[in-house]
Design a protein around this motif. Structure first.
Motif, mmCIF file in Angstrom:
data_model
loop_
_atom_site.group_PDB
_atom_site.id
_atom_site.type_symbol
_atom_site.label_atom_id
_atom_site.label_comp_id
_atom_site.label_asym_id
_atom_site.label_seq_id
_atom_site.Cartn_x
_atom_site.Cartn_y
_atom_site.Cartn_z
ATOM 1 N N ASN A 24 46.160 31.354 51.597
ATOM 2 C CA ASN A 24 47.127 32.449 51.606
ATOM 3 C C ASN A 24 46.419 33.750 51.996
ATOM 4 N N CYS A 25 47.188 34.794 52.192
ATOM 5 C CA CYS A 25 46.620 36.051 52.678
ATOM 6 C C CYS A 25 45.716 36.735 51.651
ATOM 7 N N VAL A 26 45.809 36.358 50.406
ATOM 8 C CA VAL A 26 44.980 36.970 49.366
ATOM 9 C C VAL A 26 43.549 36.437 49.415
ATOM 10 N N THR A 27 43.395 35.137 49.653
ATOM 11 C CA THR A 27 42.065 34.514 49.592
ATOM 12 C C THR A 27 41.449 34.214 50.949
ATOM 13 N N VAL A 28 42.124 34.547 52.027
ATOM 14 C CA VAL A 28 41.657 34.166 53.364
ATOM 15 C C VAL A 28 40.269 34.733 53.674
#
Length: 70
Positions: A24-28
């Protein structure tokens, strides 16, 4: 155990594989940086449709790199 881990890490660094992340965009950024840190190349795609063409590209890249094996 430590020796096995070190050997596996050396093999990853030698092979420099492309690693496809489904995240997801948080952990990318974290995932990409960890992958770079162990000597691999991250591939991150946000659209599910692109994963098919990405897999084809990675397969082609791998076969080109390891031609003698095929």
């Amino acid at each position: 155990m430590t020796k096995i881990f070190g050997t596996l890490l050396d093999l990853v660094r030698e092979g420099k594989p492309l690693v496809h992340h489904i995240t997801n965009c948080v952990t990318v950024t974290d995932c990409a940086n960890i992958t770079l840190g162990i000597g691999a190349s991250p591939v991150v795609i946000s659209c599910a449709v692109d994963t098919i063409s990405d897999a084809d590209c990675c397969d082609w890249w791998y076969k080109q790199k390891h031609r003698s094996a095929f």
